[in-house]
Design a protein around this motif. Structure first.
Motif, short mmCIF file in Angstrom:
data_model
loop_
_atom_site.label_atom_id
_atom_site.label_comp_id
_atom_site.label_asym_id
_atom_site.label_seq_id
_atom_site.Cartn_x
_atom_site.Cartn_y
_atom_site.Cartn_z
N THR A 5 6.58 14.09 28.35
CA THR A 5 7.95 14.28 27.88
C THR A 5 8.37 13.15 26.95
OG1 THR A 5 8.52 15.33 30.00
CG2 THR A 5 10.35 14.63 28.60
N MET A 6 9.03 13.51 25.87
CA MET A 6 9.62 12.54 24.95
C MET A 6 11.14 12.69 25.03
SD MET A 6 7.06 13.18 21.69
CE MET A 6 7.40 11.63 20.85
N LYS A 7 11.85 11.58 25.24
CA LYS A 7 13.29 11.62 25.40
C LYS A 7 13.98 10.70 24.39
CE LYS A 7 13.06 12.39 30.43
NZ LYS A 7 13.50 11.88 31.77
N HIS A 8 14.91 11.27 23.64
CA HIS A 8 15.73 10.49 22.69
C HIS A 8 14.87 9.64 21.74
CE1 HIS A 8 19.20 11.56 25.16
NE2 HIS A 8 18.57 11.07 26.22
N VAL A 9 13.74 10.17 21.32
CA VAL A 9 12.82 9.37 20.51
C VAL A 9 13.35 9.22 19.08
CG1 VAL A 9 10.51 9.31 19.48
CG2 VAL A 9 10.79 9.89 21.90
N LYS A 10 13.38 7.97 18.63
CA LYS A 10 13.83 7.64 17.28
C LYS A 10 12.74 6.86 16.54
CE LYS A 10 18.71 7.32 18.62
NZ LYS A 10 19.93 6.46 18.59
N GLU A 21 15.98 6.45 8.65
CA GLU A 21 15.78 7.01 9.99
C GLU A 21 14.99 8.30 9.87
OE1 GLU A 21 18.44 7.46 14.04
OE2 GLU A 21 19.38 7.91 12.12
N ILE A 22 13.75 8.29 10.35
CA ILE A 22 12.86 9.44 10.23
C ILE A 22 13.03 10.41 11.40
CG2 ILE A 22 10.46 10.17 9.98
CD1 ILE A 22 11.53 8.53 7.65
N LEU A 23 13.16 9.89 12.61
CA LEU A 23 13.41 10.71 13.80
C LEU A 23 14.74 10.29 14.41
CD1 LEU A 23 9.91 10.78 15.56
CD2 LEU A 23 10.92 12.51 14.07
N LYS A 24 15.55 11.27 14.79
CA LYS A 24 16.92 11.00 15.20
C LYS A 24 17.20 11.51 16.61
CE LYS A 24 18.11 11.44 10.31
NZ LYS A 24 18.83 12.21 9.28
N GLY A 25 16.52 10.92 17.57
CA GLY A 25 16.77 11.27 18.96
C GLY A 25 16.15 12.59 19.37
N VAL A 26 14.83 12.70 19.23
CA VAL A 26 14.13 13.95 19.49
C VAL A 26 13.71 14.06 20.96
CG1 VAL A 26 12.04 15.27 18.97
CG2 VAL A 26 13.29 14.14 17.12
N HIS A 27 13.86 15.25 21.50
CA HIS A 27 13.40 15.57 22.86
C HIS A 27 12.25 16.58 22.73
CE1 HIS A 27 16.98 13.90 25.01
NE2 HIS A 27 17.51 14.11 23.81
N LEU A 56 -0.18 6.57 18.23
CA LEU A 56 -0.77 5.98 17.03
C LEU A 56 0.20 5.07 16.30
CD1 LEU A 56 -2.70 9.12 15.71
CD2 LEU A 56 -3.62 7.17 16.98
N GLN A 57 1.49 5.21 16.60
CA GLN A 57 2.50 4.28 16.11
C GLN A 57 3.64 4.24 17.12
OE1 GLN A 57 5.07 5.28 12.75
NE2 GLN A 57 4.23 7.36 12.69
N PRO A 58 4.36 3.13 17.20
CA PRO A 58 5.42 3.01 18.20
C PRO A 58 6.71 3.69 17.75
CG PRO A 58 5.27 1.00 16.94
CD PRO A 58 4.14 1.87 16.46
N ALA A 59 7.49 4.12 18.71
CA ALA A 59 8.84 4.62 18.42
C ALA A 59 9.79 3.45 18.26
CB ALA A 59 9.31 5.54 19.54
N SER A 60 10.89 3.67 17.56
CA SER A 60 11.91 2.63 17.43
C SER A 60 12.90 2.67 18.59
CB SER A 60 12.67 2.81 16.11
OG SER A 60 11.80 2.73 15.01
N GLY A 61 12.92 3.79 19.30
CA GLY A 61 13.80 3.93 20.45
C GLY A 61 13.44 5.17 21.24
N GLY A 62 13.96 5.27 22.45
CA GLY A 62 13.68 6.40 23.30
C GLY A 62 12.57 6.10 24.29
#
Length: 235
Positions: A5-10, A21-27, A56-62
């Motif tokens: 599960t991915m929660k609030h991924v930015k 901002e490439i990803l804006k809080g994706v679930h 392969l790369q880190p999220a900025s948030g979530g």
């Protein structure tokens, strides 16, 4: 039941004074035995989402959870170990090692995933997986002698030889013609079912969507729509 599960991924990229901002809080959640297709225009964030999910790369948030454990709280060695043992990867290009035979490509993946199989057990497992992708007759061939479709079949075999829980596929048919594309997607569909793995696939080709169980449409870093398909195209 979702085990990933991915929660609030930015995801935000910063270049000088410019912040994008490439990803804006994706679930997003993945289930075993399910093929999920990510679709969207270029720049929608779908490939970024896949590479973050794959570690392969880190999220900025979530937060990203696998089997209830947070990848965000793991160090780089723990994430590397999960990638090697639990994830399989197929990309637009096969990225085969030019000086290794088909059999040796799979043996290398077993070594990378720190397989505990004996040499004889590895030989049998490689033969079994090459049968699954209908490439056992080419086990001693080098990449230069393989067609585009054959290279992708070997890439898929390499991606599943260590029995991953999740298969990540980024535009796996983009470099193939329609006939070979359908053959490769049929194979991915069948392997998702028979091996009970979760498959997350990025594609721009609408003709490939009937192979999916679930279609997620992205735009501007957000999920706009999620839909279930009514049937699986395997013929």
């Amino acid at each position: 039941m979702a085990f990933f599960t991915m929660k609030h991924v930015k995801k935000t990229f910063i270049q000088g004074d410019v912040e994008e901002e490439i990803l804006k809080g994706v679930h997003l959640s993945l289930k075993k035995g399910e093929l999920t297709a990510l679709v969207g225009a270029s720049g929608s964030g779908k490939s970024t989402l896949l590479t973050i999910a794959a570690g392969l790369q880190p999220a900025s948030g979530g937060e990203i959870l696998m089997d209830g454990k947070s990848l965000h709280r793991m160090d780089q060695e723990e994430i590397r170990k999960i990638r090697a043992e639990k994830f399989g990867f197929v990309f637009q290009a096969a990225h085969l090692v030019p000086f290794l035979t088909v059999e040796e490509q799979l043996k290398l993946m077993l070594d990378v995933s720190e397989s505990t199989l004996t040499k004889e057990a590895q030989r049998k497992e490689i033969a079994r997986v090459l049968q699954l992708v209908e490439m056992e007759h080419r086990r001693n061939a080098y990449p230069a002698s393989l067609s585009g479709g054959e290279k992708q079949r070997v890439a898929i075999a390499r991606a599943i030889i260590h029995k991953p829980a999740i298969l990540f596929a980024d535009e796996p048919t983009a470099s193939l013609d329609s006939t070979k594309s359908k053959a490769v997607l049929t194979l991915i569909r069948e392997l998702t079912d028979t091996l009970n793995i979760a498959t997350l696939m990025v594609t721009h080709d609408e003709a490939m969507l009937p192979f999916a169980d679930r279609i997620i449409r992205m735009s501007d870093g957000r999920i706009l729509q999620e839909e279930k398909t009514e049937h699986k195209e395997t013929s």
